[in-house]
Design a protein around this motif. Sequence first.
Motif, PDB file in Angstrom:
ATOM      1  N   ILE A 125      -2.702  10.743 -54.687  1.00  0.00           N
ATOM      2  CA  ILE A 125      -2.972  11.697 -55.752  1.00  0.00           C
ATOM      3  C   ILE A 125      -4.020  11.104 -56.697  1.00  0.00           C
ATOM      4  N   VAL A 126      -3.945   9.800 -56.902  1.00  0.00           N
ATOM      5  CA  VAL A 126      -4.988   9.093 -57.640  1.00  0.00           C
ATOM      6  C   VAL A 126      -5.440   7.912 -56.809  1.00  0.00           C
ATOM      7  N   ALA A 127      -6.608   7.402 -57.152  1.00  0.00           N
ATOM      8  CA  ALA A 127      -7.097   6.148 -56.585  1.00  0.00           C
ATOM      9  C   ALA A 127      -7.027   5.139 -57.719  1.00  0.00           C
ATOM     10  N   TYR A 128      -6.113   4.193 -57.616  1.00  0.00           N
ATOM     11  CA  TYR A 128      -5.861   3.227 -58.684  1.00  0.00           C
ATOM     12  C   TYR A 128      -6.312   1.853 -58.262  1.00  0.00           C
ATOM     13  N   ASP A 129      -7.243   1.296 -58.996  1.00  0.00           N
ATOM     14  CA  ASP A 129      -7.704  -0.075 -58.770  1.00  0.00           C
ATOM     15  C   ASP A 129      -7.009  -0.957 -59.793  1.00  0.00           C
ATOM     16  N   SER A 130      -5.946  -1.626 -59.366  1.00  0.00           N
ATOM     17  CA  SER A 130      -5.141  -2.415 -60.298  1.00  0.00           C
ATOM     18  C   SER A 130      -5.871  -3.654 -60.809  1.00  0.00           C
ATOM     19  N   ARG A 131      -6.862  -4.117 -60.077  1.00  0.00           N
ATOM     20  CA  ARG A 131      -7.635  -5.284 -60.553  1.00  0.00           C
ATOM     21  C   ARG A 131      -8.641  -4.877 -61.622  1.00  0.00           C
ATOM     22  N   ALA A 132      -9.366  -3.800 -61.374  1.00  0.00           N
ATOM     23  CA  ALA A 132     -10.366  -3.328 -62.330  1.00  0.00           C
ATOM     24  C   ALA A 132      -9.727  -2.485 -63.436  1.00  0.00           C
ATOM     25  N   LYS A 133      -8.461  -2.128 -63.243  1.00  0.00           N
ATOM     26  CA  LYS A 133      -7.716  -1.294 -64.197  1.00  0.00           C
ATOM     27  C   LYS A 133      -8.414   0.042 -64.426  1.00  0.00           C
ATOM     28  N   THR A 134      -8.841   0.674 -63.308  1.00  0.00           N
ATOM     29  CA  THR A 134      -9.452   1.999 -63.385  1.00  0.00           C
ATOM     30  C   THR A 134      -8.689   2.949 -62.474  1.00  0.00           C
ATOM     31  N   VAL A 135      -8.763   4.212 -62.808  1.00  0.00           N
ATOM     32  CA  VAL A 135      -8.058   5.227 -62.040  1.00  0.00           C
ATOM     33  C   VAL A 135      -8.910   6.489 -61.984  1.00  0.00           C
ATOM     34  N   SER A 136      -8.866   7.159 -60.846  1.00  0.00           N
ATOM     35  CA  SER A 136      -9.566   8.436 -60.674  1.00  0.00           C
ATOM     36  C   SER A 136      -8.701   9.313 -59.777  1.00  0.00           C
ATOM     37  N   LEU A 137      -9.052  10.582 -59.701  1.00  0.00           N
ATOM     38  CA  LEU A 137      -8.303  11.484 -58.842  1.00  0.00           C
ATOM     39  C   LEU A 137      -8.477  11.105 -57.380  1.00  0.00           C
ATOM     40  N   GLY A 138      -7.415  11.227 -56.620  1.00  0.00           N
ATOM     41  CA  GLY A 138      -7.446  10.888 -55.203  1.00  0.00           C
ATOM     42  C   GLY A 138      -7.609  12.111 -54.328  1.00  0.00           C
ATOM     43  N   SER A 139      -7.543  11.872 -53.031  1.00  0.00           N
ATOM     44  CA  SER A 139      -7.805  12.936 -52.058  1.00  0.00           C
ATOM     45  C   SER A 139      -6.736  14.027 -52.053  1.00  0.00           C
ATOM     46  N   SER A 140      -5.531  13.735 -52.499  1.00  0.00           N
ATOM     47  CA  SER A 140      -4.451  14.734 -52.500  1.00  0.00           C
ATOM     48  C   SER A 140      -4.255  15.407 -53.854  1.00  0.00           C
ATOM     49  N   ALA A 141      -5.081  15.064 -54.826  1.00  0.00           N
ATOM     50  CA  ALA A 141      -4.899  15.591 -56.187  1.00  0.00           C
ATOM     51  C   ALA A 141      -4.995  17.108 -56.244  1.00  0.00           C
ATOM     52  N   ALA A 142      -5.864  17.686 -55.448  1.00  0.00           N
ATOM     53  CA  ALA A 142      -6.061  19.136 -55.487  1.00  0.00           C
ATOM     54  C   ALA A 142      -4.800  19.906 -55.115  1.00  0.00           C
ATOM     55  N   GLU A 143      -3.888  19.274 -54.357  1.00  0.00           N
ATOM     56  CA  GLU A 143      -2.646  19.940 -53.976  1.00  0.00           C
ATOM     57  C   GLU A 143      -1.740  20.215 -55.177  1.00  0.00           C
ATOM     58  N   LEU A 144      -1.962  19.505 -56.280  1.00  0.00           N
ATOM     59  CA  LEU A 144      -1.143  19.683 -57.472  1.00  0.00           C
ATOM     60  C   LEU A 144      -1.741  20.691 -58.442  1.00  0.00           C
ATOM     61  N   ASP A 145      -2.980  21.116 -58.204  1.00  0.00           N
ATOM     62  CA  ASP A 145      -3.657  22.029 -59.131  1.00  0.00           C
ATOM     63  C   ASP A 145      -2.847  23.285 -59.406  1.00  0.00           C
ATOM     64  N   HIS A 146      -2.303  23.874 -58.356  1.00  0.00           N
ATOM     65  CA  HIS A 146      -1.519  25.105 -58.528  1.00  0.00           C
ATOM     66  C   HIS A 146      -0.323  24.872 -59.447  1.00  0.00           C
ATOM     67  N   PHE A 147       0.369  23.745 -59.250  1.00  0.00           N
ATOM     68  CA  PHE A 147       1.548  23.440 -60.048  1.00  0.00           C
ATOM     69  C   PHE A 147       1.176  23.112 -61.489  1.00  0.00           C
ATOM     70  N   LEU A 148       0.088  22.367 -61.678  1.00  0.00           N
ATOM     71  CA  LEU A 148      -0.342  22.009 -63.025  1.00  0.00           C
ATOM     72  C   LEU A 148      -0.860  23.228 -63.773  1.00  0.00           C
ATOM     73  N   ALA A 149      -1.585  24.103 -63.098  1.00  0.00           N
ATOM     74  CA  ALA A 149      -2.095  25.308 -63.747  1.00  0.00           C
ATOM     75  C   ALA A 149      -0.949  26.217 -64.154  1.00  0.00           C
ATOM     76  N   ALA A 150       0.098  26.295 -63.334  1.00  0.00           N
ATOM     77  CA  ALA A 150       1.252  27.135 -63.659  1.00  0.00           C
ATOM     78  C   ALA A 150       2.017  26.574 -64.845  1.00  0.00           C
ATOM     79  N   ALA A 151       1.959  25.250 -65.052  1.00  0.00           N
ATOM     80  CA  ALA A 151       2.686  24.633 -66.151  1.00  0.00           C
ATOM     81  C   ALA A 151       1.951  24.746 -67.477  1.00  0.00           C
ATOM     82  N   GLU A 152       0.642  25.029 -67.430  1.00  0.00           N
ATOM     83  CA  GLU A 152      -0.124  25.123 -68.665  1.00  0.00           C
ATOM     84  C   GLU A 152       0.159  26.443 -69.354  1.00  0.00           C
ATOM     85  N   PRO A 153       0.608  26.381 -70.626  1.00  0.00           N
ATOM     86  CA  PRO A 153       0.911  27.631 -71.319  1.00  0.00           C
ATOM     87  C   PRO A 153      -0.362  28.401 -71.619  1.00  0.00           C
ATOM     88  N   THR A 154      -0.275  29.697 -71.520  1.00  0.00           N
ATOM     89  CA  THR A 154      -1.422  30.524 -71.851  1.00  0.00           C
ATOM     90  C   THR A 154      -1.343  30.939 -73.311  1.00  0.00           C
TER      91      THR A 154
END
Length: 180
Positions: free
Chosen positions: A90-119
Amino acid sequence: MAEPDSPTVSGEQADGSLDEADIHDVLRNERRRLALERLRDGDGPESVGDLAEHIAEIESGESPPPKNVRQSVYISLHQTHLPKLDSLSIVAYDSRAKTVSLGSSAAELDHFLAAAEPTQAPLAILTLATCLAGLALLFAGWMGVPVIDRVDPRLVAGLALTVVAVVAGAELRLQTRSRT
Protein backbone atom coordinates in the motif's frame (compact mmCIF):
# COMPACT_ATOMS: atom_id res chain seq x y z
CA MET A 1 -4.39 -24.92 -7.45
CA ALA A 2 -5.82 -21.83 -5.71
CA GLU A 3 -9.21 -20.49 -6.68
CA PRO A 4 -9.26 -16.97 -8.20
CA ASP A 5 -10.65 -15.28 -5.09
CA SER A 6 -8.91 -17.33 -2.39
CA PRO A 7 -6.45 -15.36 -0.25
CA THR A 8 -2.74 -16.05 -0.42
CA VAL A 9 -0.39 -16.02 2.55
CA SER A 10 0.65 -12.39 1.98
CA GLY A 11 -2.91 -11.04 2.32
CA GLU A 12 -3.40 -10.71 -1.41
CA GLN A 13 -5.95 -12.48 -3.56
CA ALA A 14 -4.73 -14.84 -6.26
CA ASP A 15 -5.38 -12.04 -8.79
CA GLY A 16 -2.93 -9.78 -6.92
CA SER A 17 -5.54 -7.59 -5.26
CA LEU A 18 -5.73 -6.98 -1.53
CA ASP A 19 -7.92 -9.13 0.65
CA GLU A 20 -10.97 -7.17 1.86
CA ALA A 21 -10.25 -8.14 5.49
CA ASP A 22 -6.77 -6.61 5.16
CA ILE A 23 -8.23 -3.42 3.68
CA HIS A 24 -10.64 -3.09 6.60
CA ASP A 25 -7.88 -3.87 9.09
CA VAL A 26 -5.65 -1.19 7.56
CA LEU A 27 -8.38 1.45 7.53
CA ARG A 28 -9.60 0.65 11.04
CA ASN A 29 -6.61 2.53 12.47
CA GLU A 30 -6.88 6.34 12.47
CA ARG A 31 -3.12 6.94 12.10
CA ARG A 32 -2.94 4.69 9.05
CA ARG A 33 -5.94 6.45 7.50
CA LEU A 34 -4.41 9.87 8.17
CA ALA A 35 -1.07 8.75 6.72
CA LEU A 36 -2.74 7.44 3.57
CA GLU A 37 -4.86 10.57 3.15
CA ARG A 38 -1.76 12.75 3.49
CA LEU A 39 0.15 10.67 0.94
CA ARG A 40 -2.84 10.74 -1.46
CA ASP A 41 -2.97 14.54 -1.20
CA GLY A 42 0.80 14.95 -1.64
CA ASP A 43 2.96 15.11 -4.73
CA GLY A 44 5.34 12.28 -3.97
CA PRO A 45 7.52 10.78 -1.27
CA GLU A 46 7.31 12.29 2.19
CA SER A 47 9.60 12.02 5.15
CA VAL A 48 8.32 10.06 8.14
CA GLY A 49 9.07 13.11 10.30
CA ASP A 50 6.82 15.37 8.21
CA LEU A 51 4.11 12.73 8.16
CA ALA A 52 4.34 12.34 11.95
CA GLU A 53 4.20 16.12 12.37
CA HIS A 54 1.02 16.32 10.27
CA ILE A 55 -0.73 13.49 12.13
CA ALA A 56 0.36 14.84 15.53
CA GLU A 57 -1.12 18.26 14.65
CA ILE A 58 -4.46 16.64 13.85
CA GLU A 59 -4.43 14.46 16.96
CA SER A 60 -3.41 17.22 19.35
CA GLY A 61 -5.21 20.10 17.65
CA GLU A 62 -2.07 22.19 18.14
CA SER A 63 0.40 23.63 15.66
CA PRO A 64 3.15 22.80 16.23
CA PRO A 65 2.12 19.69 18.14
CA PRO A 66 3.67 18.86 21.51
CA LYS A 67 6.94 17.00 21.24
CA ASN A 68 5.67 13.92 23.11
CA VAL A 69 2.70 13.54 20.72
CA ARG A 70 4.95 13.97 17.68
CA GLN A 71 7.38 11.35 19.05
CA SER A 72 4.58 8.91 19.83
CA VAL A 73 3.22 9.22 16.30
CA TYR A 74 6.69 8.92 14.76
CA ILE A 75 7.51 5.76 16.70
CA SER A 76 4.18 4.08 15.93
CA LEU A 77 4.51 4.94 12.24
CA HIS A 78 8.10 3.68 12.06
CA GLN A 79 7.64 0.51 14.09
CA THR A 80 4.08 -0.56 13.31
CA HIS A 81 1.98 1.24 10.74
CA LEU A 82 4.36 1.86 7.85
CA PRO A 83 5.88 -1.65 7.91
CA LYS A 84 2.35 -3.11 7.85
CA LEU A 85 1.32 -0.89 4.93
CA ASP A 86 4.61 -1.67 3.16
CA SER A 87 4.10 -5.43 3.54
CA LEU A 88 0.77 -5.07 1.70
CA SER A 89 2.35 -2.82 -1.00
CA ILE A 90 0.00 0.00 0.00
CA VAL A 91 3.02 2.21 0.64
CA ALA A 92 6.67 1.98 -0.27
CA TYR A 93 8.55 2.58 2.98
CA ASP A 94 12.30 3.09 3.04
CA SER A 95 13.15 2.60 6.70
CA ARG A 96 16.77 3.68 6.20
CA ALA A 97 16.01 6.93 4.39
CA LYS A 98 12.86 7.40 6.52
CA THR A 99 10.73 8.19 3.46
CA VAL A 100 7.37 6.87 2.41
CA SER A 101 5.27 7.07 -0.75
CA LEU A 102 2.18 5.38 -2.09
CA GLY A 103 2.70 1.80 -3.23
CA SER A 104 1.33 -0.27 -6.06
CA SER A 105 -1.77 -1.40 -4.11
CA ALA A 106 -2.71 2.03 -2.76
CA ALA A 107 -5.32 2.66 -5.44
CA GLU A 108 -7.36 -0.29 -4.12
CA LEU A 109 -8.12 1.76 -0.99
CA ASP A 110 -9.31 4.87 -2.87
CA HIS A 111 -12.93 3.73 -2.90
CA PHE A 112 -12.91 3.08 0.85
CA LEU A 113 -11.10 6.32 1.70
CA ALA A 114 -13.38 8.40 -0.53
CA ALA A 115 -16.45 6.84 1.11
CA ALA A 116 -15.07 7.73 4.55
CA GLU A 117 -14.55 11.39 3.69
CA PRO A 118 -17.51 13.45 4.87
CA THR A 119 -19.16 15.62 2.29
CA GLN A 120 -19.62 19.24 3.25
CA ALA A 121 -21.69 20.20 0.20
CA PRO A 122 -25.13 20.08 1.89
CA LEU A 123 -23.98 22.44 4.63
CA ALA A 124 -22.30 24.78 2.17
CA ILE A 125 -25.45 24.85 0.04
CA LEU A 126 -27.57 25.59 3.11
CA THR A 127 -25.25 28.43 4.12
CA LEU A 128 -25.31 29.92 0.62
CA ALA A 129 -29.10 29.58 0.36
CA THR A 130 -29.56 31.30 3.72
CA CYS A 131 -27.30 34.18 2.71
CA LEU A 132 -29.09 34.61 -0.63
CA ALA A 133 -32.54 34.45 0.98
CA GLY A 134 -31.52 37.07 3.54
CA LEU A 135 -30.14 39.34 0.83
CA ALA A 136 -33.27 38.88 -1.29
CA LEU A 137 -35.50 39.79 1.66
CA LEU A 138 -33.40 42.86 2.46
CA PHE A 139 -33.44 43.96 -1.17
CA ALA A 140 -37.21 43.36 -1.44
CA GLY A 141 -37.77 45.47 1.67
CA TRP A 142 -35.67 48.33 0.29
CA MET A 143 -37.56 48.13 -3.01
CA GLY A 144 -40.87 48.54 -1.17
CA VAL A 145 -42.36 45.10 -1.82
CA PRO A 146 -45.68 45.01 0.11
CA VAL A 147 -45.62 43.16 3.44
CA ILE A 148 -41.84 42.68 3.30
CA ASP A 149 -41.27 46.44 3.48
CA ARG A 150 -42.92 46.40 6.93
CA VAL A 151 -40.34 43.95 8.35
CA ASP A 152 -37.41 45.57 10.12
CA PRO A 153 -34.27 44.89 7.99
CA ARG A 154 -32.29 44.35 11.19
CA LEU A 155 -34.58 41.42 12.00
CA VAL A 156 -34.02 39.87 8.56
CA ALA A 157 -30.25 40.33 8.82
CA GLY A 158 -30.20 39.00 12.37
CA LEU A 159 -32.16 35.86 11.45
CA ALA A 160 -30.01 35.18 8.38
CA LEU A 161 -26.79 35.60 10.37
CA THR A 162 -28.13 33.34 13.13
CA VAL A 163 -28.88 30.54 10.65
CA VAL A 164 -25.46 30.96 9.02
CA ALA A 165 -23.77 30.80 12.45
CA VAL A 166 -25.69 27.63 13.38
CA VAL A 167 -24.81 25.93 10.07
CA ALA A 168 -21.16 26.98 10.33
CA GLY A 169 -21.04 25.60 13.89
CA ALA A 170 -22.54 22.31 12.73
CA GLU A 171 -20.00 22.09 9.91
CA LEU A 172 -17.12 22.77 12.31
CA ARG A 173 -18.43 20.13 14.69
CA LEU A 174 -18.62 17.56 11.88
CA GLN A 175 -15.08 18.35 10.77
CA THR A 176 -13.77 18.10 14.32
CA ARG A 177 -15.64 14.84 14.92
CA SER A 178 -14.31 13.29 11.69
CA ARG A 179 -10.71 13.93 12.80
CA THR A 180 -11.07 12.14 16.11
